[in-house]
Design an enzyme around this catalytic site. Structure first.
Site, PDB file in Angstrom:
ATOM      1  N   SER A 178       0.856  -1.189   0.000  1.00 21.54           N
ATOM      2  CA  SER A 178       0.000   0.000   0.000  1.00 21.54           C
ATOM      3  C   SER A 178       0.890   1.237   0.000  1.00 21.54           C
ATOM      4  O   SER A 178       1.658   1.427  -0.945  1.00 21.54           O
ATOM      5  CB  SER A 178      -0.957  -0.016   1.200  1.00 21.54           C
ATOM      6  OG  SER A 178      -1.844   1.074   1.160  1.00 21.54           O
ATOM      7  N   THR A 179       0.845   2.067   1.028  1.00 15.42           N
ATOM      8  CA  THR A 179       1.622   3.305   1.053  1.00 15.42           C
ATOM      9  C   THR A 179       3.113   3.026   0.891  1.00 15.42           C
ATOM     10  O   THR A 179       3.691   2.246   1.636  1.00 15.42           O
ATOM     11  CB  THR A 179       1.391   4.053   2.383  1.00 15.42           C
ATOM     12  OG1 THR A 179      -0.009   4.188   2.603  1.00 15.42           O
ATOM     13  CG2 THR A 179       2.039   5.424   2.350  1.00 15.42           C
ATOM     14  N   HIS A 205      -2.632  -1.141  -3.431  1.00 15.06           N
ATOM     15  CA  HIS A 205      -3.781  -0.265  -3.222  1.00 15.06           C
ATOM     16  C   HIS A 205      -3.617   0.963  -4.115  1.00 15.06           C
ATOM     17  O   HIS A 205      -2.750   1.803  -3.867  1.00 15.06           O
ATOM     18  CB  HIS A 205      -3.890   0.155  -1.770  1.00 15.06           C
ATOM     19  CG  HIS A 205      -4.160  -0.974  -0.838  1.00 15.06           C
ATOM     20  ND1 HIS A 205      -4.004  -0.866   0.533  1.00 15.06           N
ATOM     21  CD2 HIS A 205      -4.581  -2.247  -1.050  1.00 15.06           C
ATOM     22  CE1 HIS A 205      -4.321  -2.010   1.114  1.00 15.06           C
ATOM     23  NE2 HIS A 205      -4.665  -2.874   0.165  1.00 15.06           N
ATOM     24  N   MET A 299      -0.045   1.166   5.003  1.00 12.75           N
ATOM     25  CA  MET A 299      -0.814   1.398   6.224  1.00 12.75           C
ATOM     26  C   MET A 299      -1.966   0.400   6.291  1.00 12.75           C
ATOM     27  O   MET A 299      -2.432  -0.113   5.281  1.00 12.75           O
ATOM     28  CB  MET A 299      -1.345   2.832   6.259  1.00 12.75           C
ATOM     29  CG  MET A 299      -2.367   3.177   5.204  1.00 12.75           C
ATOM     30  SD  MET A 299      -2.928   4.890   5.386  1.00 12.75           S
ATOM     31  CE  MET A 299      -4.101   4.994   4.029  1.00 12.75           C
ATOM     32  N   ASP A 302      -4.426  -4.907   5.833  1.00 10.41           N
ATOM     33  CA  ASP A 302      -4.709  -5.790   4.712  1.00 10.41           C
ATOM     34  C   ASP A 302      -3.539  -6.745   4.502  1.00 10.41           C
ATOM     35  O   ASP A 302      -2.376  -6.340   4.489  1.00 10.41           O
ATOM     36  CB  ASP A 302      -4.942  -4.963   3.441  1.00 10.41           C
ATOM     37  CG  ASP A 302      -5.492  -5.796   2.298  1.00 10.41           C
ATOM     38  OD1 ASP A 302      -6.121  -6.848   2.572  1.00 10.41           O
ATOM     39  OD2 ASP A 302      -5.309  -5.395   1.131  1.00 10.41           O
TER      40      ASP A 302
END
Length: 358
Positions: A178-179, A205, A299, A302
């Site tokens: 993600s991030t 993401h 973050m 998941d």
């Protein structure tokens, strides 16, 4: 996350958007300490206020967001969140900003001046808070270049794509991030040997308008073949598919060394779409051959359910360590399940996949 509210500078050439974004952030407990209408003004405001995080528009007069990020990282390094148009052109510009050192991006729905942002208040506030905590020493293309050079030197200048026998036949790989993930995923897949007997999926993401361009960037960066996932697509040796933004991705079947993918947009209660959990759990259900799961920077939680499913299916699970993660959320939550076999620095993840790093 720090105890105090993050201090933020909002940069956008639209006065309306600056006010809207500032109102959203302040209502979510984020302190706005300054505003700027273009990149040049932003550099001055950041120098004066020393914020924890900057929200930066991409398209601006005088100095656009890409140049502003480059200058900011050189003169006053500050975690930066890009606010970009929800378009293919916006994706290209956003990736350029990530190369320049921005931590993450937030796609504004409906265009440059959009009330649609107000419908995503909670997500915007959460993303700003996450970016404020990011370790920016790991971001940007210059860091990738330095890491690649170091890896090449350590390997005795061996060319990318060298032959390896460490990977078991018919290995399936599932990578989640993600991030900070676009940079991290690129560093991992670009270090994988082109003739490795693996195939698999990348779940990042990211909005739908961005995942196709992300797949193209990965394809250009590595010796594997990388495409955006399509429903019914089949993957064989040396092929990876990037989950389409706004859709879940499942491995529907695995036969004779080939995977068949399912792409769909129904709700699965995950809070994100695509979801790493959905992809990993499907792999655990249908793949009988060797299976490897990787959880990179990001973050949230998941992937924590997914790694448990992979472990129960006999798969091997790797997670990125805290020191090299831009945001140590997803890898931490995965490690806390007790189902992660190895925690590694980012530039050792590829070696962990091939078995060269223990």
């Amino acid at each position: 996350m720090s105890a105090r509210s993050p201090r933020t500078v909002v940069v956008d050439d639209s006065r309306f958007m600056r006010g809207l974004i500032a109102d959203i952030l302040e209502s979510g407990g984020v302190e706005v300490v300054g505003e700027a209408g273009d990149g040049r003004e932003a550099l001055s405001v950041v120098a004066d206020t020393d914020p924890d995080v900057v929200t930066m528009d991409v398209e601006m007069p005088e100095m656009d967001g890409i140049e502003a990020v480059e200058r900011l990282m050189a003169d006053h390094p500050t975690p930066t969140l890009m606010l970009s148009a929800y378009t293919a052109e916006g994706a290209e510009e956003t990736f350029a900003a990530l190369d320049a050192g921005a931590v993450d991006f937030f796609a504004k729905p409906g265009g440059e001046v959009s009330m649609g942002v107000s419908r995503m208040e909670e997500q915007l506030v959460e993303t700003v808070r996450s970016v404020a905590e990011a370790d920016i020493s790991t971001t940007g293309r210059s860091r990738r270049t330095e890491a690649a050079a170091a890896a090449t030197t350590a390997a005795g200048s061996a060319p990318r794509g060298r032959s390896t026998t460490a990977i078991e036949p018919n290995t399936t790989l599932v990578i989640g991030s993600s991030t900070g993930g676009p940079d991290a995923v690129e560093r991992v897949v670009s270090a994988l040997p082109g003739d490795a007997d693996l195939r698999g999926v990348v779940v990042q993401h990211m909005p739908e308008a961005f995942t196709g361009r992300f797949a193209e960037r990965l394809d250009a960066a590595c010796d594997l073949s990388v495409v955006e996932a399509e429903d019914g697509m089949r993957l064989g040796k040396g092929e990876l598919a990037v989950a389409r933004g706004g859709h879940h991705l499942e491995i529907g079947s695995a036969r004779n060394g080939r995977l068949r993918l399912k792409v769909f947009d129904e709700e699965r209660g995950q809070g994100v779409r695509p979801s790493v959990n959905v992809a990993m759990e499907s792999a655990a259900d249908v793949v009988d051959d060797p299976l490897i799961g990787v959880v990179l920077t990001g973050m949230g939680a998941d992937g924590s359910d997914g790694v448990q499913a992979l472990a129960q299916a006999g798969g091997r699970v790797l997670a990125q360590d805290e020191e090299t993660s831009v945001v140590y959320g997803m890898p931490k939550r995965a490690a806390e399940t007790g189902c992660v076999d190895t925690v590694l620095p980012l530039d050792d993840i590829a070696g962990g996949i091939t078995g060269e790093t223990v």
